[in-house]
Design a protein around this motif. Structure first.
Motif, PDB file in Angstrom:
ATOM      1  N   GLY A 295      26.198  37.029  36.132  1.00  0.00           N
ATOM      2  CA  GLY A 295      27.131  37.408  35.063  1.00  0.00           C
ATOM      3  C   GLY A 295      27.504  38.882  35.124  1.00  0.00           C
ATOM      4  O   GLY A 295      28.688  39.246  35.147  1.00  0.00           O
ATOM      5  N   THR A 296      26.505  39.758  35.164  1.00  0.00           N
ATOM      6  CA  THR A 296      26.767  41.196  35.202  1.00  0.00           C
ATOM      7  C   THR A 296      27.525  41.567  36.473  1.00  0.00           C
ATOM      8  O   THR A 296      28.488  42.348  36.440  1.00  0.00           O
ATOM      9  N   ALA A 297      27.103  41.003  37.594  1.00  0.00           N
ATOM     10  CA  ALA A 297      27.774  41.304  38.868  1.00  0.00           C
ATOM     11  C   ALA A 297      29.231  40.874  38.805  1.00  0.00           C
ATOM     12  O   ALA A 297      30.131  41.590  39.263  1.00  0.00           O
ATOM     13  N   PHE A 298      29.491  39.703  38.203  1.00  0.00           N
ATOM     14  CA  PHE A 298      30.875  39.237  38.136  1.00  0.00           C
ATOM     15  C   PHE A 298      31.723  40.179  37.280  1.00  0.00           C
ATOM     16  O   PHE A 298      32.828  40.562  37.679  1.00  0.00           O
ATOM     17  N   VAL A 299      31.216  40.554  36.109  1.00  0.00           N
ATOM     18  CA  VAL A 299      32.019  41.411  35.221  1.00  0.00           C
ATOM     19  C   VAL A 299      32.306  42.753  35.897  1.00  0.00           C
ATOM     20  O   VAL A 299      33.418  43.284  35.810  1.00  0.00           O
ATOM     21  N   ARG A 300      31.333  43.307  36.618  1.00  0.00           N
ATOM     22  CA  ARG A 300      31.554  44.597  37.286  1.00  0.00           C
ATOM     23  C   ARG A 300      32.533  44.455  38.451  1.00  0.00           C
ATOM     24  O   ARG A 300      33.391  45.321  38.664  1.00  0.00           O
ATOM     25  N   MET A 301      32.426  43.378  39.193  1.00  0.00           N
ATOM     26  CA  MET A 301      33.398  43.120  40.267  1.00  0.00           C
ATOM     27  C   MET A 301      34.789  42.952  39.673  1.00  0.00           C
ATOM     28  O   MET A 301      35.779  43.514  40.162  1.00  0.00           O
ATOM     29  N   PHE A 302      34.867  42.206  38.577  1.00  0.00           N
ATOM     30  CA  PHE A 302      36.143  41.910  37.931  1.00  0.00           C
ATOM     31  C   PHE A 302      36.781  43.185  37.382  1.00  0.00           C
ATOM     32  O   PHE A 302      37.983  43.418  37.496  1.00  0.00           O
ATOM     33  N   SER A 303      35.926  44.044  36.813  1.00  0.00           N
ATOM     34  CA  SER A 303      36.419  45.292  36.230  1.00  0.00           C
ATOM     35  C   SER A 303      37.029  46.177  37.330  1.00  0.00           C
ATOM     36  O   SER A 303      38.101  46.768  37.151  1.00  0.00           O
ATOM     37  N   LEU A 304      36.365  46.241  38.467  1.00  0.00           N
ATOM     38  CA  LEU A 304      36.893  47.015  39.600  1.00  0.00           C
ATOM     39  C   LEU A 304      38.217  46.417  40.067  1.00  0.00           C
ATOM     40  O   LEU A 304      39.186  47.135  40.352  1.00  0.00           O
ATOM     41  N   ASN A 305      38.272  45.091  40.124  1.00  0.00           N
ATOM     42  CA  ASN A 305      39.514  44.420  40.517  1.00  0.00           C
ATOM     43  C   ASN A 305      40.644  44.729  39.531  1.00  0.00           C
ATOM     44  O   ASN A 305      41.786  44.982  39.928  1.00  0.00           O
ATOM     45  N   LEU A 306      40.321  44.725  38.238  1.00  0.00           N
ATOM     46  CA  LEU A 306      41.339  45.015  37.218  1.00  0.00           C
ATOM     47  C   LEU A 306      41.877  46.427  37.378  1.00  0.00           C
ATOM     48  O   LEU A 306      43.079  46.679  37.263  1.00  0.00           O
ATOM     49  N   PHE A 307      40.975  47.373  37.642  1.00  0.00           N
ATOM     50  CA  PHE A 307      41.400  48.765  37.811  1.00  0.00           C
ATOM     51  C   PHE A 307      42.341  48.890  39.010  1.00  0.00           C
ATOM     52  O   PHE A 307      43.388  49.537  38.938  1.00  0.00           O
ATOM     53  N   HIS A 308      41.969  48.227  40.098  1.00  0.00           N
ATOM     54  CA  HIS A 308      42.733  48.342  41.340  1.00  0.00           C
ATOM     55  C   HIS A 308      44.093  47.656  41.242  1.00  0.00           C
ATOM     56  O   HIS A 308      45.097  48.163  41.727  1.00  0.00           O
ATOM     57  N   THR A 309      44.115  46.467  40.634  1.00  0.00           N
ATOM     58  CA  THR A 309      45.350  45.672  40.657  1.00  0.00           C
ATOM     59  C   THR A 309      46.235  45.889  39.431  1.00  0.00           C
ATOM     60  O   THR A 309      47.429  45.661  39.491  1.00  0.00           O
ATOM     61  N   GLN A 310      45.632  46.302  38.307  1.00  0.00           N
ATOM     62  CA  GLN A 310      46.431  46.381  37.081  1.00  0.00           C
ATOM     63  C   GLN A 310      46.269  47.703  36.347  1.00  0.00           C
ATOM     64  O   GLN A 310      46.929  47.927  35.316  1.00  0.00           O
ATOM     65  N   GLY A 311      45.325  48.518  36.788  1.00  0.00           N
ATOM     66  CA  GLY A 311      45.070  49.743  36.034  1.00  0.00           C
ATOM     67  C   GLY A 311      44.254  49.477  34.778  1.00  0.00           C
ATOM     68  O   GLY A 311      44.227  50.312  33.867  1.00  0.00           O
TER      69      GLY A 311
END
Ligand SMILES: C[S@@+](CC[C@H](N)C(=O)[O-])C[C@H]1O[C@@H](n2cnc3c(N)ncnc32)[C@H](O)[C@@H]1O
Length: 354
Positions: A295-311
């Protein structure tokens, strides 16, 4: 799939620092990319009825026999395929999860993330250095109908799993008439609310391509006459006024705080006095929080993805509370969802002027 390790390899890589664990990441990255290629080329679907020799599979998938054999051999090492009498066959896990027609198929998720990682993550360093997203994620999606369909299918499946619990957790007063779903795309959530509350009507706002799937969901539920689909940009389109409840599910994580505040203010202005907003979001945890668990790993991966793709990024609970209060909301509450390890419901009421 993660490459299977012998007991000695597991000891070297996992139970000690005797070997560089990054080597496993290299194999896993190629495993993921190869599976995405197999999915796109139709390999798993062609093997759904049983094993095939490589030459027959190459004809059916329109591929080069040598290139295909090398791909199949790699996929066999990674656990996606097995050798069987008569050629290559899907492994049990592939048969259970990666065929499009199976219940809860993981194929749309794998296909979407494969397209995303191939199309966007090659220049991750750029957004980290510049502090701005590498492009316009939703414009990119709208230009790729197949990826968009996989994206909305993935979200609709999550919604189908959570909507009964969310409808239960968000009581709607008997005199409530109007629901607004901001960024509602596939429209599964408003359909769940309209089905549970016959007096309600809904307005769903999203981009045109995303609403195409929403239109299908609404029509399939026979709710076309009670649901308005409004295409437009969330920062410009008219939300209407006097809504009793607004859903803002999985939207604010696509934006930095200033834009989120603007969006929350727009939602507050669209609600009747005392109306409520509900956010569904994966919440960020403190950096010092233990990292064990997916769960934690997914949210952190997702957060990085959000920053990169959407700001954007995953927000912490306290940050969301602060933004909601600043936007004119009060009585902020968090609801834990039994159906998801990572998603949280945050509900607030629009402040009324005394
Ligand atoms: C992550 S999806 C969430 C969909 C749905 N609310 C859910 O929780 O399953 C975000 C949605 O917001 C829409 N969206 C994002 N930015 C938008 C914008 N600027 N204007 C209109 N829609 C937007 C996307 O098209 C997408 O359908």
């Amino acid at each position: 799939m993660p490459v299977p390790l012998s007991p000695e390899e597991a000891r070297q890589f996992h139970a000690s620092d005797a070997a560089p664990a990054a080597f496993l990441d290299l194999l896993d990255a190629v495993s993921f990319r190869s599976a995405g290629a197999a999915l796109r080329l139709g390999v798993f679907e062609e093997l759904a009825d049983g094993p095939l020799p490589v030459e027959r599979l190459a004809v059916r998938t329109g591929t080069d026999p040598l290139g295909l054999r090398l791909l199949l051999d790699a996929l066999t090492s990674f656990g996606y395929l097995i050798h069987a009498e008569g050629g290559y066959a899907n492994s049990a896990n592939t048969t259970r999860w990666l065929l499009r027609a199976v219940p809860d198929s993981f194929a749309p998720v794998l296909a979407f993330w494969s397209a995303l990682l191939s199309g966007w993550w090659h220049d991750l360093e750029w957004s980290i250095c510049s502090g701005t997203p590498a492009g316009d994620f939703y414009a990119w999606l709208e230009q790729r109908p197949e990826v968009l369909a996989d994206f909305q299918t993935m979200l609709r499946r999550l919604a189908d799993g959570l909507s009964a619990e969310i409808v239960e957790l968000l009581p709607v007063p008997a005199d409530a008439r109007s629901l607004l779903d901001v960024g509602g795309g596939h429209a599964s959530y408003p359909v769940a609310f309209l089905s549970a509350h016959p007096q309600l009507r809904a307005t769903v706002v999203d981009l045109a391509g995303a609403l195409a799937q929403g239109a299908e969901t609404v029509a399939a539920a026979g709710l076309t006459d009670r649901c308005t689909l409004r295409a437009g940009d969330l920062f410009e389109v008219d939300f209407g006024t006097g809504h009793d409840l607004a859903l803002l599910f999985n939207v604010v994580h696509g934006h930095q705080a200033a834009e989120t505040l603007t969006l929350l203010r727009r939602v507050a202005a669209a609600l009747r006095p005392g109306g409520r907003v509900a956010l569904l979001e994966p919440l960020a945890t403190a950096p010092e929080q233990p990292t064990a668990g997916l769960g934690t790993a997914f949210v952190r991966m997702f957060s990085l993805n959000l920053f990169h793709t959407q700001g954007g990024r995953a927000y912490g609970h306290d940050e969301l509370v602060g933004l909601l209060r600043e936007a004119g909301f009060t009585d902020v509450r968090q609801q834990v969802l039994g159906g998801s390890e990572t998603d949280h419901l945050v509900i607030a009421q629009v402040r009324t002027l005394d």
